[in-house]
Motif scaffolding. Structure first.
Motif, PDB file in Angstrom:
ATOM      1  N   LEU A  17      53.658  35.537  28.606  1.00  0.00           N
ATOM      2  CA  LEU A  17      52.270  35.974  28.384  1.00  0.00           C
ATOM      3  C   LEU A  17      51.382  35.580  29.552  1.00  0.00           C
ATOM      4  CD1 LEU A  17      51.864  35.116  24.607  1.00  0.00           C
ATOM      5  CD2 LEU A  17      51.870  37.394  25.636  1.00  0.00           C
ATOM      6  N   ASP A  18      51.540  34.358  30.043  1.00  0.00           N
ATOM      7  CA  ASP A  18      50.749  33.903  31.191  1.00  0.00           C
ATOM      8  C   ASP A  18      50.978  34.796  32.404  1.00  0.00           C
ATOM      9  OD1 ASP A  18      49.657  31.827  29.729  1.00  0.00           O
ATOM     10  OD2 ASP A  18      50.976  30.284  30.580  1.00  0.00           O
ATOM     11  N   ALA A  19      52.229  35.161  32.642  1.00  0.00           N
ATOM     12  CA  ALA A  19      52.539  36.036  33.779  1.00  0.00           C
ATOM     13  C   ALA A  19      51.872  37.398  33.596  1.00  0.00           C
ATOM     14  CB  ALA A  19      54.054  36.190  33.932  1.00  0.00           C
ATOM     15  N   ASP A  20      51.911  37.919  32.380  1.00  0.00           N
ATOM     16  CA  ASP A  20      51.250  39.206  32.104  1.00  0.00           C
ATOM     17  C   ASP A  20      49.745  39.107  32.319  1.00  0.00           C
ATOM     18  OD1 ASP A  20      53.712  40.279  31.418  1.00  0.00           O
ATOM     19  OD2 ASP A  20      53.343  40.183  29.251  1.00  0.00           O
ATOM     20  N   ILE A  21      49.148  38.011  31.866  1.00  0.00           N
ATOM     21  CA  ILE A  21      47.696  37.820  32.035  1.00  0.00           C
ATOM     22  C   ILE A  21      47.330  37.765  33.510  1.00  0.00           C
ATOM     23  CG2 ILE A  21      45.821  36.142  31.715  1.00  0.00           C
ATOM     24  CD1 ILE A  21      47.198  35.471  28.965  1.00  0.00           C
ATOM     25  N   VAL A  22      48.100  37.003  34.278  1.00  0.00           N
ATOM     26  CA  VAL A  22      47.816  36.876  35.716  1.00  0.00           C
ATOM     27  C   VAL A  22      47.942  38.231  36.410  1.00  0.00           C
ATOM     28  CG1 VAL A  22      48.641  35.856  37.887  1.00  0.00           C
ATOM     29  CG2 VAL A  22      48.375  34.433  35.847  1.00  0.00           C
ATOM     30  N   MET A  23      48.979  38.986  36.061  1.00  0.00           N
ATOM     31  CA  MET A  23      49.162  40.309  36.666  1.00  0.00           C
ATOM     32  C   MET A  23      48.003  41.241  36.281  1.00  0.00           C
ATOM     33  SD  MET A  23      51.783  40.279  38.624  1.00  0.00           S
ATOM     34  CE  MET A  23      52.017  42.027  38.856  1.00  0.00           C
ATOM     35  N   SER A  24      47.557  41.180  35.037  1.00  0.00           N
ATOM     36  CA  SER A  24      46.439  42.019  34.589  1.00  0.00           C
ATOM     37  C   SER A  24      45.148  41.647  35.310  1.00  0.00           C
ATOM     38  CB  SER A  24      46.242  41.899  33.077  1.00  0.00           C
ATOM     39  OG  SER A  24      47.331  42.469  32.399  1.00  0.00           O
ATOM     40  N   ILE A  25      44.907  40.360  35.475  1.00  0.00           N
ATOM     41  CA  ILE A  25      43.699  39.919  36.184  1.00  0.00           C
ATOM     42  C   ILE A  25      43.759  40.353  37.645  1.00  0.00           C
ATOM     43  CG2 ILE A  25      42.440  37.887  37.009  1.00  0.00           C
ATOM     44  CD1 ILE A  25      43.154  36.567  34.306  1.00  0.00           C
ATOM     45  N   ALA A  26      44.918  40.253  38.262  1.00  0.00           N
ATOM     46  CA  ALA A  26      45.067  40.690  39.654  1.00  0.00           C
ATOM     47  C   ALA A  26      44.827  42.194  39.782  1.00  0.00           C
ATOM     48  CB  ALA A  26      46.446  40.317  40.184  1.00  0.00           C
ATOM     49  N   ALA A  27      45.362  42.967  38.853  1.00  0.00           N
ATOM     50  CA  ALA A  27      45.157  44.417  38.883  1.00  0.00           C
ATOM     51  C   ALA A  27      43.681  44.742  38.689  1.00  0.00           C
ATOM     52  CB  ALA A  27      45.998  45.094  37.809  1.00  0.00           C
ATOM     53  N   ARG A  28      43.030  44.029  37.771  1.00  0.00           N
ATOM     54  CA  ARG A  28      41.603  44.253  37.539  1.00  0.00           C
ATOM     55  C   ARG A  28      40.797  43.941  38.795  1.00  0.00           C
ATOM     56  NH1 ARG A  28      36.752  42.492  36.346  1.00  0.00           N
ATOM     57  NH2 ARG A  28      35.598  43.436  34.612  1.00  0.00           N
ATOM     58  N   ALA A  29      41.112  42.817  39.434  1.00  0.00           N
ATOM     59  CA  ALA A  29      40.402  42.436  40.660  1.00  0.00           C
ATOM     60  C   ALA A  29      40.567  43.510  41.729  1.00  0.00           C
ATOM     61  CB  ALA A  29      40.911  41.090  41.163  1.00  0.00           C
ATOM     62  N   HIS A  30      41.747  44.069  41.828  1.00  0.00           N
ATOM     63  CA  HIS A  30      41.992  45.140  42.795  1.00  0.00           C
ATOM     64  C   HIS A  30      41.098  46.343  42.497  1.00  0.00           C
ATOM     65  CE1 HIS A  30      44.136  47.819  45.494  1.00  0.00           C
ATOM     66  NE2 HIS A  30      44.267  48.665  44.489  1.00  0.00           N
ATOM     67  N   HIS A  31      41.002  46.721  41.231  1.00  0.00           N
ATOM     68  CA  HIS A  31      40.170  47.861  40.856  1.00  0.00           C
ATOM     69  C   HIS A  31      38.685  47.566  41.081  1.00  0.00           C
ATOM     70  CE1 HIS A  31      43.432  50.307  39.483  1.00  0.00           C
ATOM     71  NE2 HIS A  31      43.826  49.391  38.616  1.00  0.00           N
ATOM     72  N   VAL A  32      38.288  46.334  40.839  1.00  0.00           N
ATOM     73  CA  VAL A  32      36.893  45.944  41.087  1.00  0.00           C
ATOM     74  C   VAL A  32      36.576  46.082  42.573  1.00  0.00           C
ATOM     75  CG1 VAL A  32      35.297  43.979  41.100  1.00  0.00           C
ATOM     76  CG2 VAL A  32      36.668  44.455  39.061  1.00  0.00           C
ATOM     77  N   GLN A  33      37.492  45.664  43.418  1.00  0.00           N
ATOM     78  CA  GLN A  33      37.280  45.815  44.863  1.00  0.00           C
ATOM     79  C   GLN A  33      37.165  47.279  45.243  1.00  0.00           C
ATOM     80  OE1 GLN A  33      40.620  43.603  46.422  1.00  0.00           O
ATOM     81  NE2 GLN A  33      39.327  41.840  46.867  1.00  0.00           N
ATOM     82  N   GLN A  34      37.982  48.120  44.643  1.00  0.00           N
ATOM     83  CA  GLN A  34      37.892  49.549  44.932  1.00  0.00           C
ATOM     84  C   GLN A  34      36.562  50.120  44.458  1.00  0.00           C
ATOM     85  OE1 GLN A  34      41.515  51.059  43.098  1.00  0.00           O
ATOM     86  NE2 GLN A  34      42.405  51.336  45.133  1.00  0.00           N
ATOM     87  N   ALA A  35      36.101  49.710  43.285  1.00  0.00           N
ATOM     88  CA  ALA A  35      34.819  50.189  42.763  1.00  0.00           C
ATOM     89  C   ALA A  35      33.672  49.728  43.651  1.00  0.00           C
ATOM     90  CB  ALA A  35      34.606  49.694  41.330  1.00  0.00           C
ATOM     91  N   ALA A  36      33.755  48.515  44.163  1.00  0.00           N
ATOM     92  CA  ALA A  36      32.700  47.980  45.027  1.00  0.00           C
ATOM     93  C   ALA A  36      32.560  48.803  46.300  1.00  0.00           C
ATOM     94  CB  ALA A  36      32.993  46.517  45.373  1.00  0.00           C
ATOM     95  N   ALA A  37      33.651  49.396  46.753  1.00  0.00           N
ATOM     96  CA  ALA A  37      33.605  50.200  47.979  1.00  0.00           C
ATOM     97  C   ALA A  37      32.724  51.440  47.804  1.00  0.00           C
ATOM     98  CB  ALA A  37      35.015  50.621  48.382  1.00  0.00           C
ATOM     99  N   PHE A  38      32.517  51.885  46.575  1.00  0.00           N
ATOM    100  CA  PHE A  38      31.677  53.056  46.323  1.00  0.00           C
ATOM    101  C   PHE A  38      30.188  52.716  46.272  1.00  0.00           C
ATOM    102  CE2 PHE A  38      35.757  54.494  44.628  1.00  0.00           C
ATOM    103  CZ  PHE A  38      35.833  55.767  45.166  1.00  0.00           C
ATOM    104  N   LYS A  39      29.885  51.436  46.234  1.00  0.00           N
ATOM    105  CA  LYS A  39      28.491  51.020  46.110  1.00  0.00           C
ATOM    106  C   LYS A  39      27.941  50.668  47.479  1.00  0.00           C
ATOM    107  CE  LYS A  39      29.349  49.607  41.426  1.00  0.00           C
ATOM    108  NZ  LYS A  39      29.239  48.570  40.414  1.00  0.00           N
TER     109      LYS A  39
END
Length: 58
Positions: A17-39
């Motif tokens: 579960l911890d590994a899944d959580i870390v992977m999900s947080i990393a994926a979210r951070a990646h998407h946040v960085q992509q969204a920030a590029a549009f602003k």
């Protein structure tokens, strides 16, 4: 979910579960960085109303 048969089994399940959580947080951070590029305005990257909306949902 199955009942754990040993402490080791519980720890292994928690580790998965911890590994899944870390992977999900990393994926979210990646998407946040992509969204920030549009602003264009860096002050609009973090939008408090959006944070509240997300926190209310989880």
């Amino acid at each position: 979910m199955q009942a754990a048969t040993s402490q080791e089994a519980i720890r292994a399940a928690i580790d998965r579960l911890d590994a899944d959580i870390v992977m999900s947080i990393a994926a979210r951070a990646h998407h946040v960085q992509q969204a920030a590029a549009f602003k264009r305005d860096t002050n609009k990257v973090r939008v408090p109303a959006r944070v509240e909306q997300i926190m209310a949902r989880v």
